[in-house]
Design a protein around this motif. Structure first.
Motif, PDB file in Angstrom:
ATOM      1  N   THR A  14       0.794  -1.275   0.035  1.00 22.63           N
ATOM      2  CA  THR A  14       0.048   0.160   0.048  1.00 22.63           C
ATOM      3  C   THR A  14       0.733   1.434   0.073  1.00 22.63           C
ATOM      4  OG1 THR A  14      -2.050   1.146   1.113  1.00 22.63           O
ATOM      5  CG2 THR A  14      -0.220   0.203   2.556  1.00 22.63           C
ATOM      6  N   GLY A  15       2.038   1.270   0.548  1.00 22.62           N
ATOM      7  CA  GLY A  15       3.050   2.361   0.690  1.00 22.62           C
ATOM      8  C   GLY A  15       3.570   2.843  -0.661  1.00 22.62           C
ATOM      9  N   ARG A  16       3.282   1.887  -1.559  1.00 22.41           N
ATOM     10  CA  ARG A  16       3.836   1.822  -3.085  1.00 22.41           C
ATOM     11  C   ARG A  16       2.758   2.172  -4.104  1.00 22.41           C
ATOM     12  NH1 ARG A  16       8.392  -2.681  -3.970  1.00 22.41           N
ATOM     13  NH2 ARG A  16       8.592  -1.366  -5.812  1.00 22.41           N
ATOM     14  N   HIS A  17       1.453   2.613  -3.518  1.00 27.65           N
ATOM     15  CA  HIS A  17       0.524   2.837  -4.156  1.00 27.65           C
ATOM     16  C   HIS A  17      -0.285   1.721  -4.865  1.00 27.65           C
ATOM     17  CE1 HIS A  17       0.933   7.719  -4.152  1.00 27.65           C
ATOM     18  NE2 HIS A  17       1.547   7.073  -2.779  1.00 27.65           N
ATOM     19  N   VAL A  18      -0.092   0.659  -4.734  1.00 36.35           N
ATOM     20  CA  VAL A  18      -0.728  -0.517  -5.060  1.00 36.35           C
ATOM     21  C   VAL A  18      -1.851  -0.896  -4.138  1.00 36.35           C
ATOM     22  CG1 VAL A  18      -0.881  -2.829  -5.866  1.00 36.35           C
ATOM     23  CG2 VAL A  18       1.156  -1.448  -6.384  1.00 36.35           C
ATOM     24  N   ARG A  19      -3.120  -0.399  -4.668  1.00 30.15           N
ATOM     25  CA  ARG A  19      -4.254  -0.632  -3.784  1.00 30.15           C
ATOM     26  C   ARG A  19      -4.831  -2.041  -3.828  1.00 30.15           C
ATOM     27  NH1 ARG A  19      -7.803   4.336  -5.556  1.00 30.15           N
ATOM     28  NH2 ARG A  19      -7.837   3.451  -7.415  1.00 30.15           N
ATOM     29  N   VAL A  20      -4.968  -2.433  -2.556  1.00 23.35           N
ATOM     30  CA  VAL A  20      -5.541  -4.152  -2.440  1.00 23.35           C
ATOM     31  C   VAL A  20      -6.690  -4.348  -1.942  1.00 23.35           C
ATOM     32  CG1 VAL A  20      -4.918  -6.712  -1.842  1.00 23.35           C
ATOM     33  CG2 VAL A  20      -3.062  -4.658  -2.658  1.00 23.35           C
ATOM     34  N   SER A  21      -7.859  -4.731  -2.692  1.00 24.07           N
ATOM     35  CA  SER A  21      -9.253  -4.749  -2.111  1.00 24.07           C
ATOM     36  C   SER A  21      -9.817  -5.978  -2.187  1.00 24.07           C
ATOM     37  CB  SER A  21     -10.020  -3.676  -2.613  1.00 24.07           C
ATOM     38  OG  SER A  21      -9.514  -2.434  -2.859  1.00 24.07           O
ATOM     39  N   VAL A  22     -10.649  -6.535  -1.018  1.00 21.58           N
ATOM     40  CA  VAL A  22     -11.590  -7.597  -1.181  1.00 21.58           C
ATOM     41  C   VAL A  22     -12.677  -7.181  -1.508  1.00 21.58           C
ATOM     42  CG1 VAL A  22     -11.467  -7.773   1.369  1.00 21.58           C
ATOM     43  CG2 VAL A  22     -11.671  -9.905  -0.199  1.00 21.58           C
ATOM     44  N   VAL A  23     -13.583  -7.928  -2.134  1.00 22.52           N
ATOM     45  CA  VAL A  23     -15.037  -7.744  -2.330  1.00 22.52           C
ATOM     46  C   VAL A  23     -15.669  -9.187  -1.856  1.00 22.52           C
ATOM     47  CG1 VAL A  23     -16.995  -7.172  -3.695  1.00 22.52           C
ATOM     48  CG2 VAL A  23     -14.792  -6.150  -3.872  1.00 22.52           C
ATOM     49  N   GLU A  24     -16.703  -9.180  -0.901  1.00 17.74           N
ATOM     50  CA  GLU A  24     -17.350 -10.321  -0.328  1.00 17.74           C
ATOM     51  C   GLU A  24     -18.773 -10.151  -0.769  1.00 17.74           C
ATOM     52  OE1 GLU A  24     -14.548 -10.185   3.578  1.00 17.74           O
ATOM     53  OE2 GLU A  24     -16.197  -8.703   3.194  1.00 17.74           O
ATOM     54  N   PRO A  25     -19.118 -10.747  -1.741  1.00 16.67           N
ATOM     55  CA  PRO A  25     -20.693 -10.866  -2.003  1.00 16.67           C
ATOM     56  C   PRO A  25     -21.499 -11.861  -1.349  1.00 16.67           C
ATOM     57  CG  PRO A  25     -19.364 -10.869  -4.047  1.00 16.67           C
ATOM     58  CD  PRO A  25     -18.416 -11.369  -2.961  1.00 16.67           C
ATOM     59  N   GLY A  26     -22.638 -11.518  -1.243  1.00 18.26           N
ATOM     60  CA  GLY A  26     -23.692 -12.784  -0.583  1.00 18.26           C
ATOM     61  C   GLY A  26     -24.102 -13.427  -1.978  1.00 18.26           C
ATOM     62  N   VAL A  27     -25.427 -13.615  -1.860  1.00 19.96           N
ATOM     63  CA  VAL A  27     -25.822 -14.575  -3.065  1.00 19.96           C
ATOM     64  C   VAL A  27     -26.076 -13.682  -4.391  1.00 19.96           C
ATOM     65  CG1 VAL A  27     -27.859 -15.844  -3.716  1.00 19.96           C
ATOM     66  CG2 VAL A  27     -27.562 -15.848  -1.520  1.00 19.96           C
ATOM     67  N   VAL A  28     -25.625 -14.042  -5.281  1.00 16.48           N
ATOM     68  CA  VAL A  28     -25.388 -13.448  -6.700  1.00 16.48           C
ATOM     69  C   VAL A  28     -26.014 -14.534  -7.644  1.00 16.48           C
ATOM     70  CG1 VAL A  28     -23.818 -12.269  -8.356  1.00 16.48           C
ATOM     71  CG2 VAL A  28     -23.249 -12.120  -6.001  1.00 16.48           C
TER      72      VAL A  28
END
Length: 254
Positions: free
Chosen positions: A181-195
């Motif tokens: 993150t300190g090198r400007h690479v954003r790392v995100s997690v998305v947690e869907p329910g029922v799709v």
């Protein structure tokens, strides 16, 4: 403030259907050139045709990212054909539910290979290019989006190994985020329910009937709902990182 993705390149795994397909279309609409990765080449070609017909750019890369050599190859081919990599969406996954006692352990292997190893391999191969993109992009940022699940937060009977893979995705995401993150690479997690996707189609019919009973009567999310969230994450200004998003259908209480 929303930033368009013109001049950037995104790679989406599991792009042949569902969340992956919707995400590829959404990122292309935001201006990104999109590398489409999945095993089903014909579906990727149809998606690429739709993207190009709408004025976008798409590259078809038929591959199985659970094989490390193929994960490396799709990243390298993306760089060769498109010149850079700014966004990685690790979406490829499979859900093979069932009790642990008497389980078909081949199904465990498939989930571990695709849900976890595929994500690890793609991330490892892409990271040098994402770091470079964060350094030389006018946007000053690049992104990794990992698709986990409500199952990565709450374990339940009949989903033990699926839970284990999705909990693993969440843990890996947070560790990688702290690293880069300190090198400007954003790392995100998305947690869907029922799709409403093909995710349950790979299950044995009798297992699907039993394990999906708690979700009866729930109006599911559409893949586009998750794609909208991914697009929101990656179009934030560099100073804003959306680390985690849990999203359920309104009627899903658990």
């Amino acid at each position: 403030m929303t930033e368009r993705l013109d001049g950037t390149v995104a790679l989406v795994t599991g792009a042949s259907s569902g969340i992956g397909e919707a995400t590829a279309r959404q990122l292309a609409a935001q201006g990104a050139a999109v590398a489409l990765v999945a095993r089903r080449k014909e579906r990727l070609e149809k998606l690429a045709a739709k993207i190009t017909a709408s004025g976008g750019t798409a590259l078809v890369l038929a591959a199985d990212v659970s094989r490390q050599d193929e994960a490396i190859a799709v990243v390298e081919q993306t760089i060769k054909e498109m010149g850079r990599l700014d966004t990685l969406v690790n979406n490829a996954g499979v859900m093979l539910l069932g009790n642990i006692q008497g389980a078909d352990t081949d199904e465990w292997e498939r989930m571990i290979d695709i849900n976890l190893k595929g994500l690890l391999y793609a991330s490892h191969a892409a990271l040098p290019y994402l770091l470079k993109a964060a350094e030389d992009s006018p946007r000053q940022v690049s992104d990794v989006i990992n698709i986990s699940s409500v199952a990565g937060r709450r374990a339940r009977m009949g989903a033990g190994v699926y839970n284990a893979t999705k909990f693993g995705v969440v843990a890996f995401t947070e560790s990688l985020r702290q690293e880069v993150t300190g090198r400007h690479v954003r790392v995100s997690v998305v947690e869907p329910g029922v799709v409403a996707t093909e995710l349950t189609d790979h299950m044995k019919p009798e297992v699907r009937e039993q394990t999906m009973k708690p979700f009866a009567g729930i109006t599911p999310l559409e893949p586009e709902d998750i794609a909208d969230i991914i697009a929101f994450i990656v179009t934030r200004p560099w100073r804003s990182a959306i680390n985690e998003v849990l999203v359920r259908p309104t009627e899903q209480a658990f």
